[in-house]
Each structure stands twice: as structure tokens, then as C-alpha cells.
Scaffold this motif. Structure first.
Motif, PDB file in Angstrom:
ATOM      1  N   LYS A 100       0.969  -1.144  -0.091  1.00  0.00           N
ATOM      2  CA  LYS A 100      -0.075  -0.133  -0.024  1.00  0.00           C
ATOM      3  C   LYS A 100       0.795   1.242  -0.054  1.00  0.00           C
ATOM      4  CE  LYS A 100      -2.780   2.245   3.519  1.00  0.00           C
ATOM      5  NZ  LYS A 100      -3.432   1.924   4.717  1.00  0.00           N
ATOM      6  N   SER A 140       0.690   5.731   0.014  1.00  0.00           N
ATOM      7  CA  SER A 140      -0.188   6.631   0.296  1.00  0.00           C
ATOM      8  C   SER A 140       0.425   8.055   0.190  1.00  0.00           C
ATOM      9  CB  SER A 140      -1.086   6.654   1.705  1.00  0.00           C
ATOM     10  OG  SER A 140      -1.285   5.274   2.304  1.00  0.00           O
ATOM     11  N   ILE A 183       0.062  11.856   1.515  1.00  0.00           N
ATOM     12  CA  ILE A 183      -0.475  12.453   2.319  1.00  0.00           C
ATOM     13  C   ILE A 183      -0.738  14.241   2.129  1.00  0.00           C
ATOM     14  CG2 ILE A 183      -0.783  12.944   4.850  1.00  0.00           C
ATOM     15  CD1 ILE A 183      -1.065   9.821   4.346  1.00  0.00           C
ATOM     16  N   GLN A 206      -9.508   7.762  -1.998  1.00  0.00           N
ATOM     17  CA  GLN A 206      -9.197   8.943  -1.964  1.00  0.00           C
ATOM     18  C   GLN A 206     -10.078   9.272  -0.824  1.00  0.00           C
ATOM     19  OE1 GLN A 206      -9.347  11.570  -5.250  1.00  0.00           O
ATOM     20  NE2 GLN A 206      -9.311  13.468  -3.948  1.00  0.00           N
ATOM     21  N   SER A 207      -9.533   9.986   0.448  1.00  0.00           N
ATOM     22  CA  SER A 207     -10.293  10.245   1.484  1.00  0.00           C
ATOM     23  C   SER A 207     -10.764  11.791   1.226  1.00  0.00           C
ATOM     24  CB  SER A 207      -9.391  10.396   2.842  1.00  0.00           C
ATOM     25  OG  SER A 207      -8.303   9.525   2.375  1.00  0.00           O
ATOM     26  N   ASN A 250      -6.013  12.781   0.998  1.00  0.00           N
ATOM     27  CA  ASN A 250      -5.042  11.830   1.234  1.00  0.00           C
ATOM     28  C   ASN A 250      -5.413  10.774  -0.050  1.00  0.00           C
ATOM     29  OD1 ASN A 250      -4.069  12.961   3.568  1.00  0.00           O
ATOM     30  ND2 ASN A 250      -4.955  11.579   4.796  1.00  0.00           N
ATOM     31  N   ALA A 305      -4.654   6.732  -1.431  1.00  0.00           N
ATOM     32  CA  ALA A 305      -3.803   5.587  -1.307  1.00  0.00           C
ATOM     33  C   ALA A 305      -4.241   4.742  -2.606  1.00  0.00           C
ATOM     34  CB  ALA A 305      -4.211   5.130   0.128  1.00  0.00           C
ATOM     35  N   SER A 331       4.295   4.463   3.170  1.00  0.00           N
ATOM     36  CA  SER A 331       4.268   3.219   2.358  1.00  0.00           C
ATOM     37  C   SER A 331       4.133   1.880   3.416  1.00  0.00           C
ATOM     38  CB  SER A 331       5.522   2.978   1.375  1.00  0.00           C
ATOM     39  OG  SER A 331       6.546   3.559   1.982  1.00  0.00           O
ATOM     40  N   GLN A 367      -8.009  -1.091   6.309  1.00  0.00           N
ATOM     41  CA  GLN A 367      -7.441   0.024   5.873  1.00  0.00           C
ATOM     42  C   GLN A 367      -7.907   0.437   4.515  1.00  0.00           C
ATOM     43  OE1 GLN A 367      -3.258  -0.757   5.643  1.00  0.00           O
ATOM     44  NE2 GLN A 367      -3.387  -1.906   7.518  1.00  0.00           N
TER      45      GLN A 367
END
Ligand code: ADP
Ligand code: ASP
Ligand code: MG
Length: 407
Positions: free
Chosen positions: A264, A266, A268, A296-297, A306, A308, A337, A373
């Protein structure tokens, strides 16, 4: 006379004794009155051993030479199996992929079969021979040797069955069929009598390595009846992979799969603007790295978000380096990561008509205190990314929560 294509995997031909056992099975099967084409893998461990050798010589081994090297594994087994058959008085002949014109595209290491010339095989069958064909390999239009990706002998067998219009393709392996989950992780896993092409395709692509994805694609496209069975037991029944209409009772959830190849990454604190996903992912895809899950948050801080995604663990370092440079370009805050994650998925056609499966899944994971996650869903699957240390626990608790151990 029925025409059957059989494939024996690495463990099934892992020693001379096993090859001789397989030869005996083939002989008995043939005496039952069927024409037989047999495709085999390299002896177990051989392909991995050769990959290691190559990496000791060249940091990034030439893909073309890699294919020349790896195809020797299957060439050994076709010859040994044919000899074992001849020794038993069963007429047999071996062929490499090139000899029976298994034509592929030119993508070394993950080539796709374009066509197979069945003439030579048919002539040998008509002479009463068992035809033994090397799995996992082909040749491109320029005469270069190619391979079909790890586990590719499954695909050779199904493609042969489709090209020869065989009555059934039988994949002999070290488990007696397709189970509700990997029986090596959950001993309570139950063997399925049948499973649809669609579900098997989902299971294969979500990590169940019992069949290579492309073999299921081929079987589904050409409607090849496909059976997975054990080469280790007498008179196995195995699991039939067939059309949805042929399956009598359809469970809501058929199986649980896991994939340990995930990593994974990401980014940030990226500015939340149009084009962000494109700017982050296009350098990744230009480097030929496949992206699997994406999240995508919602902006955590004003104007920042963020982003990911997951990639194959083999691509982790490469993707990380690319993302670092994207981080600078986009003035994002940081790259995070994690290559210690796994994907666990629920698969089932019945999900289409049943609400609440996702909630039940998340509840079961919550009960074990397993943090989710990432989440991805489709019509017939739900996948979550979790910390790899919870893999067994997650698989077993979901298996139990959905009652998969019960008939
Ligand atoms: P082969 O060498 O015969 O091709 P593989 O190792 O590629 O065999 O595939 C068989 C293995 O697949 C089993 O030993 C098992 O651990 C694994 N597997 C993963 N998911 C499943 C499943 N749902 N059902 C059966 N086997 C599974
Ligand atoms: N020998 C190859 C591998 O190990 C192909 C196969 O076994 O299907 O991936
Ligand atoms: Mg395999």
C-alpha cells in the motif's frame, strides 16, 4: 471417443516417483477408452529455483532470456513423463509449446495465447498416442520463446482443450478441488462440488492460486468444462467449474480468498483539485505498474486530501520512488508506504440479491479487532486490505461468520 485434456501441476510431478504414479494414472485412464492430451508443469520448486539463479547473474534479468531459461523446467517433465509412460507400455510423445505452435503475443513473462495448431496433436492422437505438451510456454510470431506467467500451465491446458474441442479439461493438483477458502489456511474449509466461471474468475483474480486467472477466462469464453481434482488420491471427484445455470443450489457466499502480494502507498496532504488522481497514477502506469485498489479520502484539512492505492509487492520499491517524486511535484506533505498488508475478499454470486453482506463482514472483523484499511466492492465481491499479521485470523473468522464450514 471422448477427448480429455489433463494437467498435472508441479507437486504432482515433483519427483520421479510422482511422475511414475502420474504415468500409471494416465495409462489406466487411457485404457478406460479416452483420447488423452496431457500438459505438465515443471517439477515443484524448479521455476523458482531458476528465477533465483537468473537474479544472481543479472540484477534485472533479460525478460527474453528468462523465458528461454524457465521453459526448460517444463521440457524436463514432458520428456520424463513420456518415458515413464513408454516404460509402462503406453505409447506417448512429448512436445514443447513451439512444436505444437502455441502462438502467443510477445510479452515475455506474461504472454497471452493467440492460437494453437491442433493438427499435429490430432494426428498423434489418431495413432493411439498420449500426447504430452509442455505447459506455461509458447512462441511468438518472430520465433521467440515466451511464458504465460506464474501458474501458466493451467492456461495451457484449458487453451489446448478449447483448441481441440475437448470434452473436459482436468486440472490435477495437490488439493481435491476448489475449497471455500485455501485449505492450507483454514482446515475447516469445505470442498465445493461446483462453482460458476464467474465466481471462479473472481476467486482467481483475488488471490486463490488454485487456478491461473487466464485459464478461467479461457474456460468461460470457450465454455470448456473444467474440473480441479487431486492427483494424490484414487478416483477423485474434485470441483466442476461450469456455467451458473448448471449449478443447483447457489450459496450467497461461495468463498473467501486472500492475496499476500499487495503493498500500500499513500500520498498524504495533496491539494484536493481536479486532475489529482490522474497526476498521481499516470506516472505509475507509465512505469507499467498495475494499480489494484484506490481510495481517496474526504479532505482531512482545508483543501487537502489523502490518496492511497495498492500495487503488487514486486513493484513496491519502484512505485515508492515514483510517488516520492510526485509528492515533490504536487507539494504534498508526505508519502507513506506499507508492504505488510494483505487483501481478503468474500466472493459470491448470491451477493447480488442480498443486502447487508458487507456489514456482516465488517462486523466479523470488528469482533476480532481487525482494522480495515481499504475497501473495494463489486457486484459479487467485497475486498478489504488489512495488516498481514491478521491474515489467518481474518480468513478463519469470516469463514465461521458466514457458516462456510457447514454444508
Ligand atoms: P499446482 O502446482 O498443482 O499448479 P498450486 O500450488 O498452483 O498447484 O495450486 C494449488 C494450491 O492452491 C493449494 O495447495 C492451495 O494451497 C491453494 N489454494 C488457494 N485457494 C484455494 C482454494 N480456494 N481451494 C483450493 N486450493 C486453494
Ligand atoms: N512452472 C510454472 C510456475 O511455477 C508454471 C506452472 O507451474 O503452472 O509458475
Ligand atoms: Mg498452479
Amino acid at each position: 471417443m471422448a477427448l480429455i485434456v489433463q494437467k498435472y501441476g508441479g507437486t504432482s510431478v515433483g519427483s520421479l516417483a510422482r511422475i511414475q504414479t502420474v504415468a500409471q494414472k494416465i495409462k489406466t485412464f487411457k485404457e478406460g477408452g479416452a483420447q488423452l492430451v496431457v500438459s505438465v508443469s515443471a517439477m515443484s520448486g524448479e521455476t523458482s529455483r531458476m528465477i533465483k539463479l537468473a537474479k544472481e547473474i543479472q540484477d534485472v534479468p533479460s525478460l527474453r532470456e528468462m523465458d528461454v531459461l524457465l521453459t526448460t523446467g517444463e521440457q524436463v517433465t514432458i520428456a520424463l513423463l513420456s518415458m515413464a509412460l513408454q516404460q509402462l507400455g503406453c505409447d506417448a510423445i512429448s512436445y514443447t509449446g513451439a512444436q505444437v505452435q502455441i502462438i502467443t503475443d510477445s510479452k515475455h513473462g506474461k504472454a497471452r495465447i493467440k492460437s494453437i495448431d491442433g493438427h499435429r496433436i490430432r494426428s498423434r492422437l489418431d495413432e493411439g498416442k498420449v500426447v504430452v505438451v509442455a505447459g506455461f510456454q509458447g512462441i511468438d510470431e518472430f520465433g521467440h520463446i515466451t511464458t504465460l506467467g506464474r501458474g501458466g500451465s493451467d492456461t495451457t491446458a484449458v487453451a489446448l482443450a478449447a483448441a481441440l474441442n475437448a470434452d473436459e479439461c482436468q486440472i490435477y493438483t495437490d488439493v481435491d478441488g476448489v475449497y471455500t477458502t485455501d485449505p492450507n489456511i483454514e482446515p475447516k474449509a469445505r470442498k465445493m462440488r461446483s462453482v460458476s466461471y464467474e465466481e471462479m474468475l473472481e476467486m482467481a483474480s483475488l488471490g486463490s492460486k488454485v487456478l491461473q486467472i487466464r485459464s478461467v477466462e479461457f474456460a468461460s469464453k470457450y465454455q470448456v468444462p473444467l474440473r480441479v481434482l487431486s492427483s494424490m488420491i484414487d478416483k477423485p471427484i474434485g470441483t466442476l467449474i461450469t456455467r451458473e445455470e448448471n449449478i443447483m443450489e447457489q450459496a450467497i457466499i461461495s468463498g473467501i480468498t486472500h492475496n499476500k502480494d499487495e503493498a500500500k502507498l499513500s500520498l498524504i496532504g495533496v491539494p484536493d483539485k481536479p486532475g489529482i488522481a490522474y497526476k498521481i497514477l499516470s506516472p505509475i502506469s507509465e512505469a507499467n505498474i498495475e494499480v489494484d485498489m484506490i481510495v481517496q479520502s474526504v479532505s482531512a484539512r482545508e483543501g487537502l486530501t489523502n490518496f492511497a492505492f495498492t500495487v503488487h509487492r514486486n513493484d513496491f520499491n519502484k512505485a515508492q520512488a515514483i510517488l516520492q517524486s510526485t509528492c515533490k511535484k504536487l507539494s504534498a506533505i508526505a508519502v507513506q508506504s506499507d508492504d505488510k498488508v494483505v487483501k481478503v475478499s468474500l466472493v459470491g454470486i448470491g451477493m447480488r440479491s442480498h443486502a447487508g453482506i458487507a456489514t456482516q463482514m465488517f462486523g466479523a472483523l470488528d469482533k476480532e479487532n481487525i482494522n480495515i484499511q481499504m475497501i473495494a466492492t463489486s457486484e459479487i465481491k467485497i475486498s478489504v486490505v488489512i495488516d498481514e499479521k491478521y491474515l489467518e485470523l481474518a480468513v478463519r473468522s469470516l469463514h465461521n461468520a458466514f457458516g462456510l464450514d457447514k454444508e
